[in-house]
Design an enzyme around this catalytic site. Structure first.
Site, PDB file in Angstrom:
ATOM      1  N   HIS A  80     -15.575 -12.988  -1.853  1.00 11.87           N
ATOM      2  CA  HIS A  80     -15.110 -12.219  -2.994  1.00 11.87           C
ATOM      3  C   HIS A  80     -16.361 -12.218  -3.947  1.00 11.87           C
ATOM      4  CE1 HIS A  80     -11.241 -13.942  -2.142  1.00 11.87           C
ATOM      5  NE2 HIS A  80     -10.915 -12.854  -2.245  1.00 11.87           N
ATOM      6  N   HIS A  84     -17.110  -6.922  -1.576  1.00  9.97           N
ATOM      7  CA  HIS A  84     -15.753  -6.842  -1.585  1.00  9.97           C
ATOM      8  C   HIS A  84     -15.381  -5.911  -2.784  1.00  9.97           C
ATOM      9  CE1 HIS A  84     -11.243  -7.439  -1.372  1.00  9.97           C
ATOM     10  NE2 HIS A  84     -11.553  -8.118  -2.629  1.00  9.97           N
ATOM     11  N   HIS A 120     -11.624  -5.610  -9.844  1.00  3.63           N
ATOM     12  CA  HIS A 120     -10.339  -6.640  -9.890  1.00  3.63           C
ATOM     13  C   HIS A 120     -10.617  -7.971  -9.277  1.00  3.63           C
ATOM     14  CE1 HIS A 120     -10.971  -6.168  -5.383  1.00  3.63           C
ATOM     15  NE2 HIS A 120      -9.839  -7.135  -5.388  1.00  3.63           N
ATOM     16  N   ASP A 121     -11.940  -8.386  -8.916  1.00  3.88           N
ATOM     17  CA  ASP A 121     -12.315  -9.559  -8.563  1.00  3.88           C
ATOM     18  C   ASP A 121     -13.599 -10.230  -9.187  1.00  3.88           C
ATOM     19  OD1 ASP A 121     -10.320 -10.880  -6.997  1.00  3.88           O
ATOM     20  OD2 ASP A 121     -11.023  -9.761  -5.276  1.00  3.88           O
ATOM     21  N   ASP A 233      -7.067  -4.197  -0.976  1.00  2.00           N
ATOM     22  CA  ASP A 233      -7.529  -5.448  -1.260  1.00  2.00           C
ATOM     23  C   ASP A 233      -7.566  -6.106   0.100  1.00  2.00           C
ATOM     24  OD1 ASP A 233      -8.648  -7.287  -2.660  1.00  2.00           O
ATOM     25  OD2 ASP A 233      -6.523  -8.067  -3.677  1.00  2.00           O
TER      26      ASP A 233
HETATM   27  P1  8BR Z   1      -7.923 -11.510  -2.605  1.00  2.00           P
HETATM   28  O1  8BR Z   1      -9.158 -10.681  -2.298  1.00  2.00           O
HETATM   29  O2  8BR Z   1      -7.379 -10.794  -3.839  1.00  2.00           O
HETATM   30  O3  8BR Z   1      -8.242 -12.902  -2.890  1.00  2.00           O
HETATM   31  O4  8BR Z   1      -6.762 -11.413  -1.427  1.00  2.00           O
HETATM   32  C1  8BR Z   1      -7.039 -11.423  -0.191  1.00  2.00           C
HETATM   33  C2  8BR Z   1      -6.273 -12.804   0.114  1.00  2.00           C
HETATM   34  O5  8BR Z   1      -5.571 -12.478   1.427  1.00  2.00           O
HETATM   35  C3  8BR Z   1      -7.069 -13.765   0.729  1.00  2.00           C
HETATM   36  O6  8BR Z   1      -7.385 -14.744  -0.466  1.00  2.00           O
HETATM   37  C4  8BR Z   1      -6.453 -14.587   1.713  1.00  2.00           C
HETATM   38  O7  8BR Z   1      -5.262 -15.205   1.055  1.00  2.00           O
HETATM   39  C5  8BR Z   1      -5.831 -13.481   2.383  1.00  2.00           C
HETATM   40  N1  8BR Z   1      -6.395 -13.269   3.789  1.00  2.00           N
HETATM   41  C6  8BR Z   1      -6.488 -13.669   5.055  1.00  2.00           C
HETATM   42 BR1  8BR Z   1      -5.402 -15.305   5.614  1.00  2.00          BR
HETATM   43  N2  8BR Z   1      -7.399 -13.375   6.020  1.00  2.00           N
HETATM   44  C7  8BR Z   1      -7.759 -12.444   5.314  1.00  2.00           C
HETATM   45  C8  8BR Z   1      -8.621 -11.417   5.712  1.00  2.00           C
HETATM   46  N3  8BR Z   1      -9.088 -11.104   7.049  1.00  2.00           N
HETATM   47  N4  8BR Z   1      -9.088 -10.399   4.949  1.00  2.00           N
HETATM   48  C9  8BR Z   1      -8.604 -10.367   3.785  1.00  2.00           C
HETATM   49  N5  8BR Z   1      -7.826 -11.285   2.912  1.00  2.00           N
HETATM   50  C10 8BR Z   1      -7.346 -12.207   4.036  1.00  2.00           C
HETATM   51 ZN    ZN Z   2      -9.782  -8.728  -3.774  1.00  2.00          ZN
HETATM   52 ZN    ZN Z   3      -8.430 -11.309  -6.056  1.00  7.74          ZN
END
Ligand code: 8BR
Ligand code: ZN
Ligand code: ZN
Length: 369
Positions: A80, A84, A120-121, A233
């Site tokens: 993050h 990202h 957003h992050d 996302d």
């Molecule tokens: P955020 O970027 O808002 O945190 O959302 C992404 C979320 O999706 C991660 O925090 C996680 O919970 C989940 N996730 C998983 Br499990 N595998 C992932 C991947 N390969 N890429 C992105 N998110 C993933």
């Molecule tokens: Zn995100």
């Molecule tokens: Zn997020």
């Protein structure tokens, strides 16, 4: 509308490492470029006439992108971070131009969507909401355990905008800013994965009414904007395998660092993600099947439907061309399923400690597919 520079001029003038056309590609790999937020913000904002429309000073925009990058890299999160943020912005831009949605939204809505994607992050600590709540962190106490991270991302970025040096919206009217701000907040808050099910449900209810002809209203634009940002996302699972696998290694490593902290500092014998025990293959199969597929399915459906409303019907060939994500998503899911079937090789993959994905080994499955 006043356009200060053509696409080419802006890139050349600012000596950007990437040109505008590259950002139109679904297969664009953000990881290959440094300082990603600066060129992505400049080029996507320019492509959607945001710089000229709001008479944004280029130096202010560059300062803003720089401050944004500082916030995104503050905690050195493995996943993050600024890559990202830039990736989600580029993906939202891609979804907009590859659909017919540009005619559906107002310019304020498009501006809010792109801005929300970029921020957003912001200031993500590399730890999830669950961790922040159970460790009674300051952030969790400030936001009463409710969408702790997402509240912070939005709040912190609006605080940044209070500083004249970074306020790119100084020429927006007070009335438009009120709408814009409210939209950005609701978009960033909707990226909390806890809202996934209710978001998909809201989209599906719309289809039900539409299909049974019990309503003539077009899709509620806020819900649709939230779905676009949510899809972007989690879009790395719907990108070509090399992009997806690089992101997965980072996501998983960030989870495992959290797991390590839980074990060491909180004596937690049930860490969220235990690097010794987590089955990454099953984690990804679950993530794709239960989160990513439903999101992109609902999105593809609305894109076809809204193109019906606002344009002529897309032919099946155009639909495949328009929605490249469906193809990559199915292929990625199929690849993991092949890996899951292969017991011997899976043991090799999972016996490595600390657990790391064996990208080369996994690549052989893509080549077989
Ligand atoms: P955020 O970027 O808002 O945190 O959302 C992404 C979320 O999706 C991660 O925090 C996680 O919970 C989940 N996730 C998983 Br499990 N595998 C992932 C991947 N390969 N890429 C992105 N998110 C993933
Ligand atoms: Zn995100
Ligand atoms: Zn997020």
């Amino acid at each position: 509308q006043l356009r200060m520079h053509t696409k080419e001029q802006l890139g050349v003038m600012l000596n950007l490492p990437v040109d505008a056309n590259q950002l139109n590609l679904w297969s664009f790999n953000m990881i290959e470029h440094s300082d990603p937020l600066t060129f992505t913000v400049l080029l996507t904002f320019h492509a959607h006439n945001i710089i000229s429309h709001y008479r944004i000073d280029i130096e202010t925009l560059k300062s803003f992108a720089h401050a944004l990058t500082e916030g995104y890299t503050k905690f050195r999160a493995v996943y993050h971070n600024d890559y990202h943020g830039a990736d989600v912005l580029q993906t939202v831009h891609c979804l907009l131009i590859k659909s017919n949605l540009l005619n559906v939204f107002t310019h304020t809505e498009i501006t809010a969507l792109l801005f929300a994607a970029a921020v957003h992050d912001f200031e993500h600590p590399g730890l999830n909401n669950n961790y922040l709540v159970k460790t009674k962190s300051d952030l969790a106490l400030i936001y009463n355990d409710f969408s702790v991270l997402e509240n912070h991302h939005s709040s912190a970025v609006f605080k940044l905008l209070r500083d004249k040096r970074f306020n790119i919206w100084s020429n927006m009217s007070i009335d438009e800013y009120r709408i814009f701000r409210s939209l950005v907040i609701s978009l960033v808050l909707a990226t909390d994965m806890a809202n996934h099910a209710s978001l998909i449900e809201r989209m599906s209810t719309y289809f039900f009414f539409k299909e049974t002809n019990t309503t003539t209203t077009s899709t509620d634009s806020k819900t649709l904007l939230q779905t676009l940002l949510h899809a972007a996302d989690i879009s790395n699972a719907a990108k070509p395998w090399p992009i997806y696998i690089q992101s997965t290694e980072k996501v998983v490593e960030e989870f495992f660092i959290q797991g390590d902290l839980e074990k060491i500092y909180y004596d937690d014998n049930k860490p969220t993600f235990d690097r010794e025990k987590t089955d990454v293959v099953q984690l990804q199969i679950g993530f794709i099947a239960h989160i990513v597929c439903p999101t992109f399915d609902v999105l593809s459906k609305v894109l076809q439907m809204d193109s019906l409303d606002h344009n002529s019907k897309l032919s099946p060939i155009t639909a495949i061309h328009t929605f490249p994500w469906q193809y990559d998503l199915q292929l990625n899911l199929e690849t993991w399923r092949q890996v899951a079937k292969d017991n011997d090789n899976q043991r090799i993959l999972l016996s490595q400690k600390p657990l790391k994905l064996n990208t080369e080994y996994l690549q052989t499955y893509v080549e077989k597919a």
